[in-house]
Design a protein around this motif. Sequence first.
Motif, PDB file in Angstrom:
ATOM      1  N   ALA A   1      -8.305   8.480  -2.857  1.00  0.00           N
ATOM      2  CA  ALA A   1      -8.846   8.734  -1.512  1.00  0.00           C
ATOM      3  C   ALA A   1      -7.724   8.937  -0.498  1.00  0.00           C
ATOM      4  O   ALA A   1      -7.838   9.787   0.393  1.00  0.00           O
ATOM      5  N   PHE A   2      -6.647   8.185  -0.625  1.00  0.00           N
ATOM      6  CA  PHE A   2      -5.508   8.375   0.282  1.00  0.00           C
ATOM      7  C   PHE A   2      -4.950   9.786   0.117  1.00  0.00           C
ATOM      8  O   PHE A   2      -4.610  10.444   1.098  1.00  0.00           O
ATOM      9  N   ARG A   3      -4.867  10.240  -1.107  1.00  0.00           N
ATOM     10  CA  ARG A   3      -4.360  11.594  -1.359  1.00  0.00           C
ATOM     11  C   ARG A   3      -5.345  12.632  -0.814  1.00  0.00           C
ATOM     12  O   ARG A   3      -4.958  13.554  -0.093  1.00  0.00           O
ATOM     13  N   GLU A   4      -6.615  12.476  -1.123  1.00  0.00           N
ATOM     14  CA  GLU A   4      -7.626  13.453  -0.735  1.00  0.00           C
ATOM     15  C   GLU A   4      -7.816  13.547   0.779  1.00  0.00           C
ATOM     16  O   GLU A   4      -8.042  14.624   1.320  1.00  0.00           O
ATOM     17  N   HIS A   5      -7.715  12.424   1.474  1.00  0.00           N
ATOM     18  CA  HIS A   5      -7.973  12.378   2.915  1.00  0.00           C
ATOM     19  C   HIS A   5      -6.692  12.329   3.748  1.00  0.00           C
ATOM     20  O   HIS A   5      -6.738  11.993   4.927  1.00  0.00           O
TER      21      HIS A   5
ATOM     22  N   CYS B   1       4.788   9.658   5.778  1.00  0.00           N
ATOM     23  CA  CYS B   1       6.099   9.436   5.158  1.00  0.00           C
ATOM     24  C   CYS B   1       5.959   8.640   3.871  1.00  0.00           C
ATOM     25  O   CYS B   1       6.791   8.719   2.989  1.00  0.00           O
ATOM     26  N   GLY B   2       4.879   7.849   3.751  1.00  0.00           N
ATOM     27  CA  GLY B   2       4.601   7.102   2.536  1.00  0.00           C
ATOM     28  C   GLY B   2       5.161   5.691   2.499  1.00  0.00           C
ATOM     29  O   GLY B   2       4.854   4.946   1.568  1.00  0.00           O
ATOM     30  N   PHE B   3       5.937   5.293   3.480  1.00  0.00           N
ATOM     31  CA  PHE B   3       6.554   3.972   3.419  1.00  0.00           C
ATOM     32  C   PHE B   3       5.517   2.853   3.459  1.00  0.00           C
ATOM     33  O   PHE B   3       5.587   1.893   2.695  1.00  0.00           O
ATOM     34  N   CYS B   4       4.528   2.970   4.325  1.00  0.00           N
ATOM     35  CA  CYS B   4       3.512   1.920   4.453  1.00  0.00           C
ATOM     36  C   CYS B   4       2.427   2.019   3.394  1.00  0.00           C
ATOM     37  O   CYS B   4       1.655   1.082   3.199  1.00  0.00           O
ATOM     38  N   THR B   5       2.355   3.161   2.718  1.00  0.00           N
ATOM     39  CA  THR B   5       1.227   3.465   1.846  1.00  0.00           C
ATOM     40  C   THR B   5       0.954   2.407   0.773  1.00  0.00           C
ATOM     41  O   THR B   5      -0.203   1.998   0.614  1.00  0.00           O
ATOM     42  N   PRO B   6       1.942   1.930   0.024  1.00  0.00           N
ATOM     43  CA  PRO B   6       1.622   0.914  -0.994  1.00  0.00           C
ATOM     44  C   PRO B   6       0.951  -0.328  -0.395  1.00  0.00           C
ATOM     45  O   PRO B   6      -0.053  -0.811  -0.934  1.00  0.00           O
ATOM     46  N   GLY B   7       1.485  -0.817   0.706  1.00  0.00           N
ATOM     47  CA  GLY B   7       0.893  -1.993   1.346  1.00  0.00           C
ATOM     48  C   GLY B   7      -0.494  -1.714   1.894  1.00  0.00           C
ATOM     49  O   GLY B   7      -1.395  -2.549   1.797  1.00  0.00           O
TER      50      GLY B   7
ATOM     51  N   THR C   1       1.905   6.658  12.651  1.00  0.00           N
ATOM     52  CA  THR C   1       0.610   6.600  13.359  1.00  0.00           C
ATOM     53  C   THR C   1      -0.457   7.440  12.675  1.00  0.00           C
ATOM     54  O   THR C   1      -1.221   8.151  13.302  1.00  0.00           O
ATOM     55  N   GLY C   2      -0.549   7.295  11.373  1.00  0.00           N
ATOM     56  CA  GLY C   2      -1.549   8.028  10.609  1.00  0.00           C
ATOM     57  C   GLY C   2      -2.833   7.241  10.411  1.00  0.00           C
ATOM     58  O   GLY C   2      -3.545   7.469   9.435  1.00  0.00           O
ATOM     59  N   TYR C   3      -3.150   6.340  11.318  1.00  0.00           N
ATOM     60  CA  TYR C   3      -4.280   5.438  11.123  1.00  0.00           C
ATOM     61  C   TYR C   3      -5.619   6.146  10.956  1.00  0.00           C
ATOM     62  O   TYR C   3      -6.446   5.712  10.177  1.00  0.00           O
ATOM     63  N   HIS C   4      -5.852   7.221  11.680  1.00  0.00           N
ATOM     64  CA  HIS C   4      -7.146   7.892  11.605  1.00  0.00           C
ATOM     65  C   HIS C   4      -7.443   8.313  10.163  1.00  0.00           C
ATOM     66  O   HIS C   4      -8.518   8.033   9.637  1.00  0.00           O
ATOM     67  N   ASN C   5      -6.495   8.965   9.516  1.00  0.00           N
ATOM     68  CA  ASN C   5      -6.713   9.395   8.133  1.00  0.00           C
ATOM     69  C   ASN C   5      -6.695   8.224   7.150  1.00  0.00           C
ATOM     70  O   ASN C   5      -7.374   8.280   6.122  1.00  0.00           O
ATOM     71  N   ILE C   6      -5.952   7.190   7.448  1.00  0.00           N
ATOM     72  CA  ILE C   6      -5.951   5.994   6.599  1.00  0.00           C
ATOM     73  C   ILE C   6      -7.341   5.359   6.632  1.00  0.00           C
ATOM     74  O   ILE C   6      -7.901   5.012   5.582  1.00  0.00           O
ATOM     75  N   VAL C   7      -7.909   5.239   7.805  1.00  0.00           N
ATOM     76  CA  VAL C   7      -9.251   4.659   7.947  1.00  0.00           C
ATOM     77  C   VAL C   7     -10.273   5.532   7.215  1.00  0.00           C
ATOM     78  O   VAL C   7     -11.139   5.018   6.499  1.00  0.00           O
ATOM     79  N   LYS C   8     -10.178   6.860   7.381  1.00  0.00           N
ATOM     80  CA  LYS C   8     -11.081   7.770   6.669  1.00  0.00           C
ATOM     81  C   LYS C   8     -10.968   7.589   5.158  1.00  0.00           C
ATOM     82  O   LYS C   8     -11.977   7.562   4.447  1.00  0.00           O
TER      83      LYS C   8
END
Length: 162
Positions: free
Chosen positions: A90-94, A99-105, A138-145
């Motif tokens: 879902a993270f990939r699709e949306h 940058c990917g640094f926060c992505t694992p957490g 500040t990619g929160y919108h897509n993270i939430v989606k």
Amino acid sequence: MAKVTMTVNGRKVSATVEDRTLLVHFLREAQNLTGTHVGCDTSQCGACVVHVNGKAVKSCTMLAAQADGASVTTIEGLANGNELHPVQAAFREHHGLQCGFCTPGMIMAAVDMIERYGARLDEKTIRHELEGNICRCTGYHNIVKAIKAAADQMAAMKTAAE
């Protein structure tokens, strides 16, 4: 020095570590699992989130010795072989990463969140639960989606299985 034994991503590991060794450093340095990131060492950013006995934990605030006997899952342990975990997909699709640094957490926090809330997970709850995870891009919108989409998909899969 402390001898620690734990199960990491389904594999039993043992090591002797200094008493002050943080779980994040044990995972990165002794286990070569570098997907768990060190962002702040003060529990402010959430880049180091892993699961300990099924619960999301900021591994920069936990000693490796405290995880002795525990089951630890890192971002590397989520995928099933070559198949991404639904939250990773879902993270990939949306476009839930920049940058990917926060992505694992973020993903590890999201998996825990979905386990706790299931289909009841809404945007307000997601935003509240993510307060301890910082995205500097500040990619929160897509993270939430992405999290909402994964929660909906996982709830549908669970319903179909029942």
